[in-house]
Every structure is written in structure tokens, then in C-alpha cells.
Design an enzyme around this catalytic site. Structure first.
Site, PDB file in Angstrom:
ATOM      1  N   SER A 198     -15.016  42.033  27.233  1.00 55.63           N
ATOM      2  CA  SER A 198     -14.241  42.929  28.098  1.00 55.63           C
ATOM      3  C   SER A 198     -13.435  43.916  27.259  1.00 55.63           C
ATOM      4  O   SER A 198     -12.751  43.517  26.314  1.00 55.63           O
ATOM      5  CB  SER A 198     -13.266  42.137  28.965  1.00 55.63           C
ATOM      6  OG  SER A 198     -13.959  41.292  29.838  1.00 55.63           O
ATOM      7  N   SER A 224     -18.987  35.167  24.040  1.00 58.09           N
ATOM      8  CA  SER A 224     -20.308  34.975  24.642  1.00 58.09           C
ATOM      9  C   SER A 224     -21.381  35.623  23.770  1.00 58.09           C
ATOM     10  O   SER A 224     -21.154  36.667  23.151  1.00 58.09           O
ATOM     11  CB  SER A 224     -20.351  35.614  26.026  1.00 58.09           C
ATOM     12  OG  SER A 224     -19.356  35.057  26.840  1.00 58.09           O
ATOM     13  N   GLU A 249      -6.892  30.566  29.152  1.00 55.85           N
ATOM     14  CA  GLU A 249      -7.678  31.501  29.951  1.00 55.85           C
ATOM     15  C   GLU A 249      -7.831  30.967  31.372  1.00 55.85           C
ATOM     16  O   GLU A 249      -7.756  31.710  32.341  1.00 55.85           O
ATOM     17  CB  GLU A 249      -9.051  31.675  29.287  1.00 55.85           C
ATOM     18  CG  GLU A 249      -9.904  32.747  29.916  1.00 55.85           C
ATOM     19  CD  GLU A 249     -11.151  33.047  29.099  1.00 55.85           C
ATOM     20  OE1 GLU A 249     -11.492  32.241  28.209  1.00 55.85           O
ATOM     21  OE2 GLU A 249     -11.776  34.079  29.357  1.00 55.85           O
ATOM     22  N   GLN A 293     -12.118  39.720  23.321  1.00 54.18           N
ATOM     23  CA  GLN A 293     -12.620  38.355  23.102  1.00 54.18           C
ATOM     24  C   GLN A 293     -14.126  38.438  22.853  1.00 54.18           C
ATOM     25  O   GLN A 293     -14.874  38.891  23.723  1.00 54.18           O
ATOM     26  CB  GLN A 293     -12.342  37.524  24.355  1.00 54.18           C
ATOM     27  CG  GLN A 293     -12.777  36.074  24.253  1.00 54.18           C
ATOM     28  CD  GLN A 293     -12.625  35.346  25.590  1.00 54.18           C
ATOM     29  OE1 GLN A 293     -12.658  35.969  26.650  1.00 54.18           O
ATOM     30  NE2 GLN A 293     -12.448  34.047  25.543  1.00 54.18           N
ATOM     31  N   ASN A 314     -17.434  28.380  37.467  1.00 51.28           N
ATOM     32  CA  ASN A 314     -16.843  27.312  38.275  1.00 51.28           C
ATOM     33  C   ASN A 314     -17.695  26.040  38.258  1.00 51.28           C
ATOM     34  O   ASN A 314     -17.156  24.936  38.414  1.00 51.28           O
ATOM     35  CB  ASN A 314     -16.608  27.824  39.701  1.00 51.28           C
ATOM     36  CG  ASN A 314     -15.355  28.701  39.739  1.00 51.28           C
ATOM     37  OD1 ASN A 314     -14.818  29.075  38.685  1.00 51.28           O
ATOM     38  ND2 ASN A 314     -14.883  29.020  40.929  1.00 51.28           N
ATOM     39  N   GLU A 315     -19.007  26.190  38.051  1.00 49.73           N
ATOM     40  CA  GLU A 315     -19.827  24.973  37.926  1.00 49.73           C
ATOM     41  C   GLU A 315     -19.361  24.184  36.703  1.00 49.73           C
ATOM     42  O   GLU A 315     -19.241  22.954  36.739  1.00 49.73           O
ATOM     43  CB  GLU A 315     -21.315  25.339  37.785  1.00 49.73           C
ATOM     44  CG  GLU A 315     -21.970  25.882  39.049  1.00 49.73           C
ATOM     45  CD  GLU A 315     -21.637  27.347  39.314  1.00 49.73           C
ATOM     46  OE1 GLU A 315     -21.114  28.025  38.404  1.00 49.73           O
ATOM     47  OE2 GLU A 315     -21.881  27.815  40.451  1.00 49.73           O
TER      48      GLU A 315
HETATM   49  C1  LIG Z   1     -15.741  39.982  34.412  1.00 49.79           C
HETATM   50  C2  LIG Z   1     -16.230  39.206  33.213  1.00 49.79           C
HETATM   51  C3  LIG Z   1     -15.550  39.342  32.027  1.00 49.79           C
HETATM   52  C4  LIG Z   1     -15.993  38.659  30.892  1.00 49.79           C
HETATM   53  N1  LIG Z   1     -15.344  38.883  29.716  1.00 49.79           N
HETATM   54  C5  LIG Z   1     -15.770  38.263  28.595  1.00 49.79           C
HETATM   55  C6  LIG Z   1     -15.116  38.518  27.357  1.00 49.79           C
HETATM   56  O1  LIG Z   1     -14.172  39.300  27.257  1.00 49.79           O
HETATM   57  N2  LIG Z   1     -15.587  37.893  26.253  1.00 49.79           N
HETATM   58  C7  LIG Z   1     -16.638  37.023  26.304  1.00 49.79           C
HETATM   59  O2  LIG Z   1     -16.989  36.479  25.269  1.00 49.79           O
HETATM   60  N3  LIG Z   1     -17.310  36.760  27.473  1.00 49.79           N
HETATM   61  C8  LIG Z   1     -16.883  37.368  28.625  1.00 49.79           C
HETATM   62  N4  LIG Z   1     -17.546  37.142  29.815  1.00 49.79           N
HETATM   63  C9  LIG Z   1     -18.740  36.303  29.825  1.00 49.79           C
HETATM   64  C10 LIG Z   1     -18.522  34.958  30.489  1.00 49.79           C
HETATM   65  O3  LIG Z   1     -17.710  34.134  29.692  1.00 49.79           O
HETATM   66  C11 LIG Z   1     -19.891  34.324  30.740  1.00 49.79           C
HETATM   67  O4  LIG Z   1     -20.574  35.161  31.663  1.00 49.79           O
HETATM   68  C12 LIG Z   1     -19.785  32.932  31.306  1.00 49.79           C
HETATM   69  O5  LIG Z   1     -19.257  32.051  30.354  1.00 49.79           O
HETATM   70  C13 LIG Z   1     -21.156  32.391  31.774  1.00 49.79           C
HETATM   71  O6  LIG Z   1     -22.102  32.524  30.774  1.00 49.79           O
HETATM   72  P1  LIG Z   1     -23.512  33.221  31.056  1.00 49.79           P
HETATM   73  O7  LIG Z   1     -23.239  34.544  31.708  1.00 49.79           O
HETATM   74  O8  LIG Z   1     -24.280  33.211  29.787  1.00 49.79           O
HETATM   75  O9  LIG Z   1     -24.216  32.328  32.162  1.00 49.79           O
HETATM   76  P2  LIG Z   1     -25.021  30.975  31.911  1.00 49.79           P
HETATM   77  O10 LIG Z   1     -24.248  30.106  30.985  1.00 49.79           O
HETATM   78  O11 LIG Z   1     -26.425  31.316  31.522  1.00 49.79           O
HETATM   79  O12 LIG Z   1     -25.004  30.312  33.340  1.00 49.79           O
HETATM   80  C14 LIG Z   1     -25.896  30.740  34.388  1.00 49.79           C
HETATM   81  C15 LIG Z   1     -25.620  29.863  35.603  1.00 49.79           C
HETATM   82  O13 LIG Z   1     -25.955  28.474  35.306  1.00 49.79           O
HETATM   83  C16 LIG Z   1     -24.821  27.650  35.576  1.00 49.79           C
HETATM   84  N5  LIG Z   1     -24.749  26.568  34.594  1.00 49.79           N
HETATM   85  C17 LIG Z   1     -24.907  26.692  33.247  1.00 49.79           C
HETATM   86  N6  LIG Z   1     -24.737  25.487  32.657  1.00 49.79           N
HETATM   87  C18 LIG Z   1     -24.454  24.592  33.638  1.00 49.79           C
HETATM   88  C19 LIG Z   1     -24.173  23.194  33.662  1.00 49.79           C
HETATM   89  N7  LIG Z   1     -24.131  22.486  32.528  1.00 49.79           N
HETATM   90  N8  LIG Z   1     -23.911  22.603  34.854  1.00 49.79           N
HETATM   91  C20 LIG Z   1     -23.930  23.328  36.014  1.00 49.79           C
HETATM   92  N9  LIG Z   1     -24.215  24.659  36.054  1.00 49.79           N
HETATM   93  C21 LIG Z   1     -24.463  25.278  34.885  1.00 49.79           C
HETATM   94  C22 LIG Z   1     -23.617  28.555  35.454  1.00 49.79           C
HETATM   95  O14 LIG Z   1     -22.512  28.046  36.166  1.00 49.79           O
HETATM   96  C23 LIG Z   1     -24.153  29.858  36.028  1.00 49.79           C
HETATM   97  O15 LIG Z   1     -24.072  29.823  37.432  1.00 49.79           O
HETATM   98  C24 LIG Z   1     -17.125  37.808  30.959  1.00 49.79           C
HETATM   99  C25 LIG Z   1     -17.795  37.657  32.182  1.00 49.79           C
HETATM  100  C26 LIG Z   1     -17.373  38.355  33.292  1.00 49.79           C
HETATM  101  C27 LIG Z   1     -18.130  38.177  34.591  1.00 49.79           C
END
Ligand SMILES: Cc1cc2nc3c(=O)[nH]c(=O)nc-3n(C[C@H](O)[C@H](O)[C@H](O)COP(=O)(O)OP(=O)(O)OC[C@H]3O[C@@H](n4cnc5c(N)ncnc54)[C@H](O)[C@@H]3O)c2cc1C
Length: 406
Positions: free
Chosen positions: A160, A128, A243, A125, A358-359
Site C-alpha cells: 500500500s 506479501s 495491524e 509494508q 478473515n479465514e
Molecule cells: C487493501 C489491501 C491493502 C494491502 N496492503 C498490503 C501492504 O501494504 N503490504 C503487503 O505486504 N500486503 C498488503 N496486502 C496484501 C494482503 O496482505 C494479502 O492480500 C492477504 O494477506 C491475502 O493474501 P493473498 O492475496 O496472497 O491471498 P491468498 O493467501 O492466496 O488467499 C486466497 C484465499 O484463500 C484463503 N485461504 C488461504 N489460506 C487459507 C487457509 N489456510 N485456511 C482457510 N482459507 C485460506 C484466503 O482466506 C483467501 O480467501 C493488502 C491487501 C489489500 C486488499
């Protein structure tokens, strides 16, 4: 309400249980995040597929056995109870395939589903981006119209298993002038195509569970657009529901973990001060199972997954953390030693992040299920004098990581 399974489902359970008992590898396979473990997992998936157990609900022409959803739930229960290997094909079969069934053309289904079912093509996938995680619609990767198709450019991250996978699926901006959620298109692409660079990201254990994907003018034919051009957001939302909800994390996984927790608790002398937490974990797993039965009943009656899947995601991800914390507390200092419980605990910590944090799920529940007022859209922060004006790092990845693909 009748919670007993029909005779056909019971017979299927017996078949799956017997097959798994005879075939689940012992000792377990090496981690699928290593080259050797990855190939061992691929071989395992092929044997599952040869037994027509890899994708039981799919039509037989694509490698399934046309089984109803409740048989898949039963299969998952047996799979996790048997301690069978993690599924290297998971993101293809659990995320992309349901999206293809909803939005794919007959030729896309015929081309992509059989090799997916047989693990001949493993999918990653690619959603991100460095500045588009929770706010996926902020993505900047582009697709430019060219003769016969599209040219993809941009950077994806946290993909992943992309370090070893064959193909990717993701969103690209096809109309930069359209508003954020419009002008996006869902593409399927070859991770070994010219212009793709896959850079593995080592995890804490040193193994590349994720990768960054750099795309530099990667040609994709029109036939690899999933859904309509400009309709990518809607197509992506059907992937996201799968998902968070049903297909990625079935109740079987948590039922098996809860029952191992009960055994662990007994083996540690059934301490009364943790009895409630152990019971809560067991009840939580069973509640998720019953709630999933309700979802399956709704789907079979023609309903859809919808925002309710966010409730399920919150439940299973928080249950998983609590369950593993309880296990580590029961183990005491022994829990510090490398063990499946420690590995499970570390992975459980990712549950509240992947599949949408989860947020974000709480925002969805608040706005779309409870009808609370919408969160104001975040405004870009204005630069402050104290901000250091350092140039942004170039998107070139560091040199010291192994490189896969071109
Ligand atoms: C084990 C694992 C596997 C993954 N696999 C994939 C994959 O295969 N393909 C892929 O594309 N991605 C993958 N991801 C990425 C994942 O989808 C992102 O990490 C996730 O969507 C959060 O994005 P970010 O890391 O950019 O955090 P951010 O979006 O920068 O968020 C940072 C923090 O701010 C909070 N936040 C952000 N916006 C808001 C809001 N509007 N209201 C309240 N809180 C908020 C979030 O909850 C978080 O705590 C994976 C992540 C993990 C941990």
C-alpha cells in the site's frame, strides 16, 4: 468499572477537538493515491506533527507527547468525527513504530521515528509476495550476507502506498536451509536505493493504491536489521498483532461511521425496515470501543496483544462491510452515484482481506484461543495430466505502467 475519562484526558479531548475544528481541510484533500493528493496529505501530516498530534503516545523525544493509550483512543475518536484526512503515514506509525519500540535499537529509534512522525519519511509494508500472502512463511525473497550488511533480492506485491513512499519494511530469507519460519530476518530498506524498482498497481479507480517492489541486489547495512538475524518471524508477529488489533483500526473510525449512518437513516425518513441494521451497526461500533478499553487496560497492566487481536479484526472488518451495505441500501439508486458512502463501501470490501484474511483469523481463533485441532499443513498439489504445461510468466513487470524509483 469506571468508564469516565480523567480530567487530563477530557482536557486533551477538548484541545484535539478545537485544533481539528480549526484545521481539517475543507473541501477534503484529493485522493492520497494521486501525486498531488499524496503531497497534500504529507503536508497535512506535517501540520499535525507540528501541533504534536501525529503520534501522541510516543515519547516526546521522537515527536510525541508521552500520552497514555486512552488519550490516543480519544484523539482517534475526535479525528474521525472531524472527518480529517486519511493518514498517509499510517503503515509507519501504526505498524512499524510499535514493532520498533519492541525490537529496535536506540539508534534505530532515534534515526527513524522523528522523520516518521513528521511524514518526512513515509513507510510501506513490503510483506506479501506473489506466492506468499496468507502463507507468509512461504516467502522467497532472499538476503545474502555481504561486506558490512546484506544484499536483498526478490519481489514483493500489494504494498500500500509504495508508489510514493520513501522506505519499506519486510521479511527476507537469510538462511535458506532453515525451516520455513526460521531463517527469516526483518529488514528496513530505502525504496529509492539502487536495485529497487517500484511498479505502481492501478486500482479500479485507476489510481495506484498499491505497488509491486522488485529488489535486485539491494544493499542494506547491518544497522537496518530490525531484531535479530533469523528472528524475523517473531518480530513480524508483533507487527501483525498491531495491524489486526489496536493501532491500525481504532474504534473512533467505526464510531464516526456509525453515527453518520444514524444521521443518514434519519435523513431518509427513519425507515423501520432498516432500523435493526442501523442499530446493529451502532452497537457493533460501541462494542468494539468497549472491547478496546479492555485491551488498553490489559496492555497498561503489562499484558500483550496476542491472538485476541484476531477477534477484533474479524469484528471491525465485518462491521465495516455491514455498515456500508446498510448505508447503500438506505440510499437506494442514489448510492450508485459517486459518494463517500460508495467509496467507503468499496474500501470496506478489502477489510476481510488485508491485515491477514478473515479465514486466517478464524483459523487463529480456532487453534490459539479455542484450542481446536490444528489445520493440516497444505501439501503441494501434484501435477495432473490435464494441467497445461505453460511456462511461468517471468517476474519482469509489464511495460505499460509508470515506473517510480530505479
Ligand atoms: C487493501 C489491501 C491493502 C494491502 N496492503 C498490503 C501492504 O501494504 N503490504 C503487503 O505486504 N500486503 C498488503 N496486502 C496484501 C494482503 O496482505 C494479502 O492480500 C492477504 O494477506 C491475502 O493474501 P493473498 O492475496 O496472497 O491471498 P491468498 O493467501 O492466496 O488467499 C486466497 C484465499 O484463500 C484463503 N485461504 C488461504 N489460506 C487459507 C487457509 N489456510 N485456511 C482457510 N482459507 C485460506 C484466503 O482466506 C483467501 O480467501 C493488502 C491487501 C489489500 C486488499
Amino acid at each position: 468499572m469506571d468508564l469516565d475519562f480523567d480530567a487530563e484526558t477530557v482536557a486533551f479531548r477538548d484541545e484535539a477537538r478545537a485544533w481539528l475544528r480549526a484545521h481539517v481541510p475543507d473541501p477534503p484533500l484529493p485522493s492520497m493515491d494521486t501525486p498531488r493528493g499524496y503531497e497534500a496529505h504529507r503536508a497535512w501530516e506535517r501540520s499535525l506533527s507540528d501541533a504534536r498530534l501525529s503520534v501522541v503516545t510516543w515519547p516526546s523525544e521522537y515527536g510525541g507527547r508521552d500520552a497514555p493509550l486512552q488519550q490516543w483512543l480519544v484523539f482517534e475518536e475526535e479525528y474521525y468525527a472531524a472527518g480529517a484526512p486519511a493518514r498517509v503515514s499510517q503503515n509507519g506509525i501504526s505498524l512499524l513504530a510499535p514493532t520498533m519500540f519492541a525490537h529496535g535499537t536506540p539508534s534505530q529509534l532515534a534515526r527513524y521515528l522523528p522523520p516518521m512522525a513528521h511524514a518526512d519519511e513515509v513507510w510501506a509494508q513490503a510483506w506479501s509476495e506473489p506466492e506468499a500472502g496468507s502463507d507468509l512463511a512461504a516467502l522467497r525473497s532472499r538476503a545474502r550476507r555481504v561486506d558490512g550488511g546484506w544484499s536483498l533480492s526478490g519481489q514483493k506485491t500489494w504494498s500500500s502506498r509504495a508508489a510514493y513512499a520513501d522506505r519499506g519494511f519486510g521479511l527476507f530469507r537469510t538462511d535458506p536451509s532453515a525451516s520455513r519460519h526460521h531463517g527469516l530476518t526483518y529488514f528496513l530498506f530505502d525504496l529509492r536505493a539502487s536495485g529497487v524498482t517500484v511498479r505502481p498497481i492501478p486500482q479500479l479507480d485507476g489510481e495506484p493504491g498499491f505497488a509491486e517492489i522488485f529488489l535486485d541486489d539491494v544493499f542494506v547495512p547491518d544497522s537496518d536489521v530490525l531484531g535479530g538475524v533469523g528472528d524475523g518471524w517473531r518480530v513480524a508477529m508483533s507487527t501483525a498483532s498491531n495491524e489486526r488489533g489496536l493501532s491500525l483500526r481504532s474504534p473512533g473510525r467505526f464510531l464516526a461511521a456509525a453515527s453518520r449512518l444514524v444521521s443518514l437513516w434519519r435523513s431518509r425518513g427513519a425507515p423501520q425496515d432498516s432500523a435493526d441494521r442501523v442499530a446493529d451497526a451502532w452497537i457493533g461500533a460501541r462494542a468494539y470501543q468497549l472491547q478496546t478499553f479492555e485491551t488498553v487496560t490489559r496492555l497498561r497492566a503489562g499484558g500483550s496483544l496476542g491472538p485476541e487481536s484476531s477477534v477484533g479484526k474479524l469484528h471491525w472488518s465485518e462491521l465495516d462491510v455491514a455498515l456500508h451495505e446498510t448505508a447503500l441500501d438506505l440510499l437506494g439508486p442514489d448510492g450508485e452515484l459517486a459518494s463517500p458512502w460508495l467509496d467507503g463501501y468499496l474500501f470496506s470490501l478489502a477489510g476481510p482481506i488485508y491485515a491477514g484474511t478473515n479465514e486466517i483469523q478464524r483459523n487463529i481463533v480456532a487453534e490459539r484461543l479455542l484450542g481446536l485441532p490444528k489445520e493440516p499443513r497444505p501439501q503441494p498439489r501434484q501435477p495432473r495430466p490435464e494441467d497445461r504445461q505453460e511456462p511461468r510468466p517471468a517476474l519482469e513487470p509489464p511495460e505499460d505502467r509508470p515506473e517510480v524509483g530505479r
